[in-house]
Design a protein around this motif. Structure first.
Motif, PDB file in Angstrom:
ATOM      1  N   SER A   1      12.729   8.994   1.284  1.00 56.84           N
ATOM      2  CA  SER A   1      12.725   7.847   0.429  1.00 56.84           C
ATOM      3  C   SER A   1      11.587   8.110  -0.769  1.00 56.84           C
ATOM      4  CB  SER A   1      12.671   6.538   1.139  1.00 56.84           C
ATOM      5  OG  SER A   1      13.053   5.502   0.389  1.00 56.84           O
ATOM      6  N   LEU A   2      10.865   6.771  -0.702  1.00 52.99           N
ATOM      7  CA  LEU A   2       9.610   7.169  -1.607  1.00 52.99           C
ATOM      8  C   LEU A   2       8.606   8.333  -1.354  1.00 52.99           C
ATOM      9  CD1 LEU A   2       8.142   3.662  -2.436  1.00 52.99           C
ATOM     10  CD2 LEU A   2       8.872   5.199  -3.808  1.00 52.99           C
ATOM     11  N   GLY A   3       8.742   8.659  -0.100  1.00 51.11           N
ATOM     12  CA  GLY A   3       7.929   9.796   0.628  1.00 51.11           C
ATOM     13  C   GLY A   3       8.598  11.233  -0.218  1.00 51.11           C
ATOM     14  N   GLY A   4      10.046  11.129  -0.280  1.00 51.50           N
ATOM     15  CA  GLY A   4      10.532  12.274  -0.853  1.00 51.50           C
ATOM     16  C   GLY A   4      10.224  12.399  -2.574  1.00 51.50           C
ATOM     17  N   LEU A   5      10.182  11.297  -3.187  1.00 48.78           N
ATOM     18  CA  LEU A   5       9.520  11.362  -4.357  1.00 48.78           C
ATOM     19  C   LEU A   5       7.951  11.649  -4.566  1.00 48.78           C
ATOM     20  CD1 LEU A   5       9.776  10.169  -7.624  1.00 48.78           C
ATOM     21  CD2 LEU A   5       8.568   8.182  -6.704  1.00 48.78           C
ATOM     22  N   ALA A   6       7.213  11.188  -3.411  1.00 49.21           N
ATOM     23  CA  ALA A   6       5.927  11.537  -3.550  1.00 49.21           C
ATOM     24  C   ALA A   6       5.635  13.181  -3.126  1.00 49.21           C
ATOM     25  CB  ALA A   6       5.050  10.858  -2.354  1.00 49.21           C
ATOM     26  N   ALA A   7       6.565  13.699  -2.330  1.00 54.11           N
ATOM     27  CA  ALA A   7       6.310  14.972  -1.989  1.00 54.11           C
ATOM     28  C   ALA A   7       6.648  16.044  -3.263  1.00 54.11           C
ATOM     29  CB  ALA A   7       7.364  15.606  -0.718  1.00 54.11           C
TER      30      ALA A   7
ATOM     31  N   LEU B   1      10.055  19.512   0.827  1.00 51.69           N
ATOM     32  CA  LEU B   1      11.189  19.016   1.534  1.00 51.69           C
ATOM     33  C   LEU B   1      11.467  17.608   1.406  1.00 51.69           C
ATOM     34  CD1 LEU B   1      11.425  19.654   5.533  1.00 51.69           C
ATOM     35  CD2 LEU B   1      12.518  17.827   4.311  1.00 51.69           C
ATOM     36  N   SER B   2      12.664  16.974   0.529  1.00 55.47           N
ATOM     37  CA  SER B   2      12.565  15.960   0.354  1.00 55.47           C
ATOM     38  C   SER B   2      13.923  15.372   0.690  1.00 55.47           C
ATOM     39  CB  SER B   2      12.489  15.974  -1.450  1.00 55.47           C
ATOM     40  OG  SER B   2      12.951  14.756  -2.024  1.00 55.47           O
ATOM     41  N   GLN B   3      14.139  14.318   1.121  1.00 55.13           N
ATOM     42  CA  GLN B   3      15.119  13.662   1.819  1.00 55.13           C
ATOM     43  C   GLN B   3      15.223  12.133   1.444  1.00 55.13           C
ATOM     44  OE1 GLN B   3      13.629  14.462   6.080  1.00 55.13           O
ATOM     45  NE2 GLN B   3      15.864  15.142   6.278  1.00 55.13           N
ATOM     46  N   SER B   4      16.730  12.257   0.592  1.00 52.13           N
ATOM     47  CA  SER B   4      16.831  10.740  -0.211  1.00 52.13           C
ATOM     48  C   SER B   4      15.770  10.319  -0.804  1.00 52.13           C
ATOM     49  CB  SER B   4      16.811   9.625   1.114  1.00 52.13           C
ATOM     50  OG  SER B   4      18.340  10.166   1.950  1.00 52.13           O
ATOM     51  N   GLY B   5      15.052  11.274  -1.656  1.00 46.48           N
ATOM     52  CA  GLY B   5      14.086  10.950  -2.802  1.00 46.48           C
ATOM     53  C   GLY B   5      14.542   9.800  -3.698  1.00 46.48           C
ATOM     54  N   SER B   6      13.151   8.738  -3.965  1.00 52.34           N
ATOM     55  CA  SER B   6      13.653   7.912  -4.787  1.00 52.34           C
ATOM     56  C   SER B   6      13.330   8.213  -6.403  1.00 52.34           C
ATOM     57  CB  SER B   6      12.645   6.645  -4.578  1.00 52.34           C
ATOM     58  OG  SER B   6      12.631   6.072  -3.237  1.00 52.34           O
ATOM     59  N   TYR B   7      14.192   9.146  -6.850  1.00 50.63           N
ATOM     60  CA  TYR B   7      14.075   9.968  -8.214  1.00 50.63           C
ATOM     61  C   TYR B   7      14.777   8.822  -9.292  1.00 50.63           C
ATOM     62  CZ  TYR B   7      13.025  13.649  -5.249  1.00 50.63           C
ATOM     63  OH  TYR B   7      12.293  14.918  -4.291  1.00 50.63           O
ATOM     64  N   TRP B   8      14.728   7.873  -8.825  1.00 56.89           N
ATOM     65  CA  TRP B   8      15.140   6.653 -10.078  1.00 56.89           C
ATOM     66  C   TRP B   8      13.950   6.256 -10.603  1.00 56.89           C
ATOM     67  CZ3 TRP B   8      12.142   2.824  -8.666  1.00 56.89           C
ATOM     68  CH2 TRP B   8      11.663   2.475  -7.386  1.00 56.89           C
ATOM     69  N   PHE B   9      12.782   6.339  -9.985  1.00 58.77           N
ATOM     70  CA  PHE B   9      11.469   5.972 -10.322  1.00 58.77           C
ATOM     71  C   PHE B   9      11.034   6.531 -11.708  1.00 58.77           C
ATOM     72  CE2 PHE B   9       6.929   6.583 -10.889  1.00 58.77           C
ATOM     73  CZ  PHE B   9       6.470   5.444 -10.397  1.00 58.77           C
ATOM     74  N   PRO B  10      10.490   5.313 -12.245  1.00 53.77           N
ATOM     75  CA  PRO B  10      10.000   3.894 -12.036  1.00 53.77           C
ATOM     76  C   PRO B  10      11.008   2.964 -12.252  1.00 53.77           C
ATOM     77  CG  PRO B  10       9.182   4.546 -14.069  1.00 53.77           C
ATOM     78  CD  PRO B  10       9.680   5.600 -13.763  1.00 53.77           C
ATOM     79  N   GLY B  11      12.172   3.201 -12.757  1.00 55.09           N
ATOM     80  CA  GLY B  11      13.059   1.831 -12.819  1.00 55.09           C
ATOM     81  C   GLY B  11      13.028   1.224 -14.118  1.00 55.09           C
ATOM     82  N   GLY B  12      13.621   0.417 -14.182  1.00 54.76           N
ATOM     83  CA  GLY B  12      13.627  -0.479 -15.643  1.00 54.76           C
ATOM     84  C   GLY B  12      14.038   0.527 -16.787  1.00 54.76           C
ATOM     85  N   GLU B  13      13.368   0.506 -17.980  1.00 56.59           N
ATOM     86  CA  GLU B  13      13.895   1.345 -19.162  1.00 56.59           C
ATOM     87  C   GLU B  13      13.173   2.771 -18.841  1.00 56.59           C
ATOM     88  OE1 GLU B  13      11.751  -0.736 -22.492  1.00 56.59           O
ATOM     89  OE2 GLU B  13      13.037  -2.432 -22.395  1.00 56.59           O
ATOM     90  N   VAL B  14      12.580   2.826 -17.882  1.00 53.42           N
ATOM     91  CA  VAL B  14      12.005   4.423 -17.733  1.00 53.42           C
ATOM     92  C   VAL B  14      12.489   4.891 -16.332  1.00 53.42           C
ATOM     93  CG1 VAL B  14      10.108   5.915 -17.761  1.00 53.42           C
ATOM     94  CG2 VAL B  14       9.882   4.121 -19.115  1.00 53.42           C
TER      95      VAL B  14
ATOM     96  N   ALA C   1       0.852  -1.183  -0.162  1.00 53.59           N
ATOM     97  CA  ALA C   1       0.111  -0.032   0.144  1.00 53.59           C
ATOM     98  C   ALA C   1       0.775   1.255   0.137  1.00 53.59           C
ATOM     99  CB  ALA C   1      -1.047   0.033   1.283  1.00 53.59           C
ATOM    100  N   ARG C   2       2.025   1.181   0.599  1.00 57.01           N
ATOM    101  CA  ARG C   2       2.935   2.435   0.805  1.00 57.01           C
ATOM    102  C   ARG C   2       3.322   2.474  -0.722  1.00 57.01           C
ATOM    103  NH1 ARG C   2       8.418   3.492   1.542  1.00 57.01           N
ATOM    104  NH2 ARG C   2       8.942   5.513   2.583  1.00 57.01           N
ATOM    105  N   THR C   3       3.969   1.642  -1.319  1.00 60.49           N
ATOM    106  CA  THR C   3       4.192   1.846  -2.830  1.00 60.49           C
ATOM    107  C   THR C   3       3.345   2.550  -3.660  1.00 60.49           C
ATOM    108  OG1 THR C   3       5.785  -0.112  -2.227  1.00 60.49           O
ATOM    109  CG2 THR C   3       5.318   0.764  -4.577  1.00 60.49           C
ATOM    110  N   ARG C   4       1.889   1.829  -3.416  1.00 57.33           N
ATOM    111  CA  ARG C   4       1.127   2.227  -4.299  1.00 57.33           C
ATOM    112  C   ARG C   4       0.666   3.859  -3.972  1.00 57.33           C
ATOM    113  NH1 ARG C   4      -3.925   0.559  -1.539  1.00 57.33           N
ATOM    114  NH2 ARG C   4      -3.421   2.357  -0.486  1.00 57.33           N
ATOM    115  N   ASP C   5       0.734   4.181  -2.877  1.00 62.76           N
ATOM    116  CA  ASP C   5       0.442   5.549  -2.767  1.00 62.76           C
ATOM    117  C   ASP C   5       1.661   6.570  -2.846  1.00 62.76           C
ATOM    118  OD1 ASP C   5      -2.125   4.970  -1.649  1.00 62.76           O
ATOM    119  OD2 ASP C   5      -1.660   5.063   0.502  1.00 62.76           O
ATOM    120  N   LEU C   6       2.859   6.125  -2.801  1.00 65.31           N
ATOM    121  CA  LEU C   6       4.015   7.119  -2.648  1.00 65.31           C
ATOM    122  C   LEU C   6       4.411   7.229  -4.245  1.00 65.31           C
ATOM    123  CD1 LEU C   6       5.698   6.687   0.825  1.00 65.31           C
ATOM    124  CD2 LEU C   6       3.761   8.260   0.068  1.00 65.31           C
TER     125      LEU C   6
END
Length: 419
Positions: free
Chosen positions: A306-312, A327-340, A264-269
């Motif tokens: 993390s994912l919350g930084g991306l979501a922010a 305010l983003s800390q260690s944001g998951s800006y690799w998202f979504p990964g793979g080819e994109v 659920a966290r991944t779905r939301d963030l």
């Protein structure tokens, strides 16, 4: 809001999890070498442990421009002991994180030579049998690694305990002398505490922080994701109390939104339009009906790690009419990964500048995140956004984030004045 045209690619996001790109600086401890050379008897070992208890652990020994950090564990029965240190331990290279037993004693030790700027959380895992090599591509081996982590315990002689999540392990923290100061964490005498409450907003749990005092008007608002960490576990602690009392930020309302567990966290963030609509619509409307909070986006911050930084960052892009600061800390800006990859950075590059201010930080030991975060920073600066940027000597670690959160609040709210 423009969430209808800012939907992310329909790709299953997965963090890169690339191997640590450098070996660990394993080294000998002069103090332990001295003890070993003396062929210690029971009295000498007892005296060593008494010294360790008096000083606290890990053992720190200056070494030129670095510090030898020696982790210790007392155990006469373990067959092996693993040090689980944030962004140092890698299950692909367990040999570099196995503690060594001092022959003829109950002393297990492992030393790294680290820069004096380093901070990290850690735990220690005693085992009844030596671990076997783990294949990172084998799902059953990943499950076995999780089991190894599940038996890790906090360091009983460490003086800085930490618990990240209610269902997570208790941890210990090592902060070397030149690590970024975290002066706002501890309760201060004479500082009035704010009121913390727990609520249900629809099907979500939200913790609220209401600043002390009466007669507030137009309170700035911080929407802080992973509220179970900050509100539920109390890691926000006295930080906002102290910042307000010292005049570093104005009296401020904090709404800490529980983002639940995977999936659920991944779905939301992971850049969810539905979650943006909840934050910008339902949540802020619910708060405005109860407290004297501002409707000014310039005084409304969305924050996460993390994912919350991306979501922010995604939320502010979609709803700049409600959120004017990120305010983003260690944001998951690799998202979504793979080819994109780094999709959100591309969206900011392709979108006209919005009325947003930024605090971005990332750990220098987060090799998967440093590059994407720097590239987002560069895009924002080219677009003319005000950006406060920081890199700390640490990893993907709440032990670092809790100090950086205060720095971010000062950067984004320090000049806000209430009417």
């Amino acid at each position: 809001m423009t969430t209808d045209i800012l939907r992310p690619p329909q790709t299953a996001g997965a963090p890169p999890h690339t191997p640590r790109p450098y070996p660990l600086p394993v080294c000998p401890s002069p103090r332990l070498a001295q003890l070993s050379a003396s062929q210690p008897d029971a009295h000498a070992v007892a005296a060593f442990w008494a010294e360790a208890a008096a000083r606290g652990t890990p053992l720190l020994e200056p070494d030129g421009d670095g510090i030898i950090v020696t982790f210790l564990w007392r155990d006469a029965d373990a067959a092996a002991v693993i040090l689980h240190a944030n962004r140092l331990t890698d299950f692909r290279r367990l040999d570099q994180s196995l503690m060594r037993r001092l022959p003829g004693t109950d002393i297990w030790q492992l030393s790294y030579r680290m820069p004096p700027t380093w901070r990290a959380s850690y735990a220690i895992g005693p085992l009844s049998a030596p671990p076997v090599p783990i294949d990172p591509d084998d799902p059953s081996d990943k499950a076995r690694w999780r089991r190894l982590r599940s038996v890790a315990r906090p360091d009983p002689l460490n003086r800085e305990p930490l618990r990240h999540r209610a269902d997570g392990p208790a941890l210990s923290v090592v902060s070397l002398p030149d690590a970024p100061a975290q002066p706002w964490l501890a309760v201060r005498p004479g500082v009035l505490p704010g009121e913390v409450g727990r609520h249900q907003v629809g099907d979500r749990t939200v913790w609220s922080y209401l600043p002390p005092g009466a007669g507030h008007r137009d309170l700035p608002v911080v929407v802080l994701l992973d509220g179970d960490v900050w509100g539920g576990q109390g890691l926000l602690g006295a930080t906002v109390d102290n910042l307000i009392a010292a005049g570093r930020i104005p009296p401020t309302m904090v709404l800490m939104v529980d983002c639940a567990a995977v999936p659920a966290r991944t779905r939301d963030l992971a850049c969810s339009p539905a979650f943006v609509r909840f934050l910008a619509g339902d949540l802020l409307a619910w708060a405005a009906a109860r407290w004297p909070v501002t409707s000014d986006p310039a005084a409304t911050v969305v924050a996460g790690q993390s994912l919350g930084g991306l979501a922010a960052a995604y939320t502010a892009l979609c709803a700049p009419d409600r959120f004017g600061a990120v305010l983003s800390q260690s944001g998951s800006y690799w998202f979504p990964g793979g080819e994109v990859r780094e999709w959100l950075t591309g969206r900011y590059a392709a979108t006209a500048r919005l009325a947003l201010r930024w605090y971005l930080e990332v750990g220098a030991r987060e090799w998967d995140l440093v590059g994407p975060t720097r590239r987002l920073r560069d895009v924002l600066l080219r677009r003319g956004y005000p950006v406060t940027y920081a890199e700390f000597d640490g990893g993907h670690d709440v032990a670092c984030w809790r100090g950086g959160l205060a720095d971010g609040l000062i950067a984004l709210l320090g000049n806000i004045r209430q009417s």
